[in-house]
Design a protein around this motif. Structure first.
Motif, PDB file in Angstrom:
ATOM      1  N   TYR A 276     -16.772   7.794   5.505  1.00  0.00           N
ATOM      2  CA  TYR A 276     -16.626   9.058   6.432  1.00  0.00           C
ATOM      3  C   TYR A 276     -16.442  10.383   5.575  1.00  0.00           C
ATOM      4  O   TYR A 276     -15.637  10.573   4.835  1.00  0.00           O
ATOM      5  N   ALA A 277     -17.373  11.061   6.133  1.00  0.00           N
ATOM      6  CA  ALA A 277     -17.395  12.569   5.489  1.00  0.00           C
ATOM      7  C   ALA A 277     -17.536  12.407   3.825  1.00  0.00           C
ATOM      8  O   ALA A 277     -17.360  13.422   3.207  1.00  0.00           O
ATOM      9  N   GLY A 278     -18.331  11.199   3.519  1.00  0.00           N
ATOM     10  CA  GLY A 278     -18.792  11.207   2.439  1.00  0.00           C
ATOM     11  C   GLY A 278     -17.503  10.441   1.181  1.00  0.00           C
ATOM     12  O   GLY A 278     -17.851  10.391   0.189  1.00  0.00           O
ATOM     13  N   TYR A 279     -16.362  10.002   1.847  1.00  0.00           N
ATOM     14  CA  TYR A 279     -15.408   9.463   1.014  1.00  0.00           C
ATOM     15  C   TYR A 279     -15.202   8.239   1.737  1.00  0.00           C
ATOM     16  O   TYR A 279     -15.366   7.819   2.820  1.00  0.00           O
ATOM     17  N   GLY A 280     -14.710   7.354   0.773  1.00  0.00           N
ATOM     18  CA  GLY A 280     -14.281   5.896   1.000  1.00  0.00           C
ATOM     19  C   GLY A 280     -13.238   5.794   1.658  1.00  0.00           C
ATOM     20  O   GLY A 280     -12.009   5.990   1.212  1.00  0.00           O
ATOM     21  N   PHE A 281     -13.308   4.751   2.562  1.00  0.00           N
ATOM     22  CA  PHE A 281     -11.861   4.450   3.707  1.00  0.00           C
ATOM     23  C   PHE A 281     -11.952   2.789   3.663  1.00  0.00           C
ATOM     24  O   PHE A 281     -13.025   2.365   3.857  1.00  0.00           O
ATOM     25  N   ASP A 282     -10.611   2.261   3.636  1.00  0.00           N
ATOM     26  CA  ASP A 282     -10.347   1.010   3.875  1.00  0.00           C
ATOM     27  C   ASP A 282      -9.545   0.702   5.011  1.00  0.00           C
ATOM     28  O   ASP A 282      -8.567   1.808   5.124  1.00  0.00           O
ATOM     29  N   PHE A 283      -9.534  -0.379   5.748  1.00  0.00           N
ATOM     30  CA  PHE A 283      -8.557  -0.434   6.980  1.00  0.00           C
ATOM     31  C   PHE A 283      -7.895  -1.853   7.087  1.00  0.00           C
ATOM     32  O   PHE A 283      -8.511  -2.872   6.401  1.00  0.00           O
ATOM     33  N   SER A 284      -6.470  -1.695   7.519  1.00  0.00           N
ATOM     34  CA  SER A 284      -6.086  -2.874   7.729  1.00  0.00           C
ATOM     35  C   SER A 284      -5.056  -2.862   9.145  1.00  0.00           C
ATOM     36  O   SER A 284      -4.714  -1.916   9.435  1.00  0.00           O
ATOM     37  N   VAL A 285      -5.374  -3.903  10.143  1.00  0.00           N
ATOM     38  CA  VAL A 285      -4.744  -3.741  11.449  1.00  0.00           C
ATOM     39  C   VAL A 285      -4.008  -5.110  11.453  1.00  0.00           C
ATOM     40  O   VAL A 285      -4.396  -6.312  11.068  1.00  0.00           O
ATOM     41  N   ARG A 286      -2.719  -4.748  12.436  1.00  0.00           N
ATOM     42  CA  ARG A 286      -1.920  -5.867  12.439  1.00  0.00           C
ATOM     43  C   ARG A 286      -1.299  -5.486  13.895  1.00  0.00           C
ATOM     44  O   ARG A 286      -1.249  -4.450  14.551  1.00  0.00           O
ATOM     45  N   GLY A 287      -0.585  -6.543  14.763  1.00  0.00           N
ATOM     46  CA  GLY A 287       0.020  -6.407  15.950  1.00  0.00           C
ATOM     47  C   GLY A 287      -0.576  -7.472  17.069  1.00  0.00           C
ATOM     48  O   GLY A 287      -1.065  -8.542  16.807  1.00  0.00           O
ATOM     49  N   ASP A 288      -0.606  -6.807  18.140  1.00  0.00           N
ATOM     50  CA  ASP A 288      -1.009  -7.661  19.331  1.00  0.00           C
ATOM     51  C   ASP A 288      -1.553  -6.473  20.385  1.00  0.00           C
ATOM     52  O   ASP A 288      -1.721  -5.385  20.052  1.00  0.00           O
ATOM     53  N   SER A 289      -2.061  -7.043  21.429  1.00  0.00           N
ATOM     54  CA  SER A 289      -2.604  -6.154  22.561  1.00  0.00           C
ATOM     55  C   SER A 289      -1.684  -5.280  22.968  1.00  0.00           C
ATOM     56  O   SER A 289      -1.951  -4.133  23.441  1.00  0.00           O
ATOM     57  N   SER A 290      -0.473  -5.299  23.056  1.00  0.00           N
ATOM     58  CA  SER A 290       0.663  -4.148  23.486  1.00  0.00           C
ATOM     59  C   SER A 290       0.706  -3.281  22.486  1.00  0.00           C
ATOM     60  O   SER A 290       0.709  -2.035  22.821  1.00  0.00           O
ATOM     61  N   LYS A 291       0.756  -3.545  21.175  1.00  0.00           N
ATOM     62  CA  LYS A 291       0.644  -2.592  20.255  1.00  0.00           C
ATOM     63  C   LYS A 291       0.132  -2.926  19.051  1.00  0.00           C
ATOM     64  O   LYS A 291       0.339  -4.065  18.452  1.00  0.00           O
ATOM     65  N   ALA A 292      -0.704  -2.001  18.305  1.00  0.00           N
ATOM     66  CA  ALA A 292      -1.499  -2.138  17.125  1.00  0.00           C
ATOM     67  C   ALA A 292      -0.962  -1.444  16.197  1.00  0.00           C
ATOM     68  O   ALA A 292      -0.952  -0.040  16.326  1.00  0.00           O
ATOM     69  N   THR A 293      -0.820  -1.748  14.869  1.00  0.00           N
ATOM     70  CA  THR A 293      -0.681  -0.752  13.801  1.00  0.00           C
ATOM     71  C   THR A 293      -1.832  -0.729  12.723  1.00  0.00           C
ATOM     72  O   THR A 293      -2.355  -1.680  12.262  1.00  0.00           O
ATOM     73  N   VAL A 294      -2.248   0.385  12.352  1.00  0.00           N
ATOM     74  CA  VAL A 294      -3.390   0.460  11.534  1.00  0.00           C
ATOM     75  C   VAL A 294      -3.114   1.200  10.232  1.00  0.00           C
ATOM     76  O   VAL A 294      -2.501   2.265  10.419  1.00  0.00           O
TER      77      VAL A 294
END
Length: 347
Positions: A276-294
């Protein structure tokens, strides 16, 4: 006279001579009291220039100088300046006036008639405009009344349908439910309340069948409506499930608190925002369909180089993707430094 001009010498003239000069200006008149004084006039071939053009004169109206002051007949000056000069012998006055162009009375009458006609037309236009404004105001009022009536009618009709649905389906599958409708004939939201145990005791197929029976009756009344809704716990109004429908009335149920495939969501975010915008990003997701944390990982220096608008576009895009595409009710996120996982910002 020419010899005097050429010699340019003063000439003594009597009051009789002065009267002769003034006689060239005005018609002779009888003075009630006259004073005769000798004067010494100098004729020096004085020229009169008006707007670059020389004004001609004869011997009787020739300008002269007296005691350093230049004199010229008023009638001559009036001719040069396009003025009307008259002698009022009775009152012993010199009367000067503009040379106006006389206006024929018929012209004046015609202009007055035209003014009268234009005034009448203006008054007529003003009256028409007032009538138009009143008509527009009335139409706006009528339109609002129709909207209000349509809204009341739609609300009333939905209330009637709501009562029918409760009569027909509140005891289906021993749910003992309470069904309410909101919205309008194009978009209808269904809220169904029952105890959590009665909902969870239903099998997935019975839950689907129960909701589709309700939706089917709604679409019989409003065949083009978009219908969606929620199932809530009647004791505390917590959401137990939500559902959407297609044009055929098929129901898709999204249970609250069910797990999701975190790896698939992470891969989707990486594909979309890893550079994104030329910079490197990584992602981690946890939780369930009621609430997710990114958790979003980026070098702190790179994050600081992003503008506020770029940051908002990124975080809003992540939230929208999880809510709209993954059907997650609530999303919270953290921006973390890639080097040590320290928190940089939240969203």
């Amino acid at each position: 006279m020419k010899s005097l001009k050429s010699m340019k010498k003063p000439v003594i003239i009597t009051a009789v001579s002065a009267l002769a000069i003034s006689g060239a200006l005005f018609s002779q008149s009888t003075y009630a009291a006259q004073v005769t004084k000798p004067i010494q006039a100098v004729y020096n071939n004085i020229k009169i220039i008006y707007n670059g053009t020389e004004v001609p004169y004869d011997a009787k109206t020739e300008p002269f100088m007296l005691d350093g002051v230049t004199y010229l007949p008023l009638r001559l000056a009036g001719t040069a300046l396009d003025k009307k000069v008259e002698w009022d012998g009775t009152n012993k006055r010199v009367v000067i006036a503009d040379n106006g162009v006389p206006i024929d009375q018929s012209t004046v009458t015609a202009l007055n008639n035209q003014i009268t006609t234009l005034t009448q037309e203006l008054n007529t236009a003003k009256a028409a405009n007032t009538t138009k404004d009143a008509t527009i105001a009335q139409l706006q009022k009528d339109n609002q009344t129709l909207k209000d009536d349509a809204s009341k009618s739609s609300s009333s009709t939905l209330k009637d349908l709501q009562k029918e649905l409760n009569d027909d389906h509140s005891d289906d599958y021993n749910t003992n439910s309470d069904i309410s409708l909101s919205g309008n004939k194009n978009d209808i939201t269904v809220t169904i309340e029952m105890t959590k145990s009665r909902w969870t005791d239903l099998s997935s197929s019975k839950q689907k069948s129960y909701l589709e029976d309700i939706v089917e009756d709604i679409l019989k009344e409003y065949k083009n409506a978009n219908v969606d809704g929620t199932v809530k716990n009647s004791s505390n109004r917590d959401k137990l499930a939500s559902f959407t429908t297609n044009s055929r009335g098929d129901v898709t149920i999204k249970k609250i608190g069910t797990s999701f495939d975190a790896s698939t969501i992470q891969r989707s975010l990486f594909d979309r925002y890893s550079n994104y915008a030329g910079y490197g990003f990584d992602f981690s997701v946890r939780g369930d369909s009621s609430k997710a944390t990114v958790d979003v990982y980026v070098n702190s220096d790179d994050w600081n180089k992003l503008s506020n608008n770029q940051r908002s576009t990124l975080t809003d895009g992540i939230i929208d993707q999880l809510k709209d595409r993954e059907s997650i009710d609530r999303v919270e996120g953290y921006i973390r430094n890639k080097g040590n996982s320290s928190q940089i910002a939240t969203f």
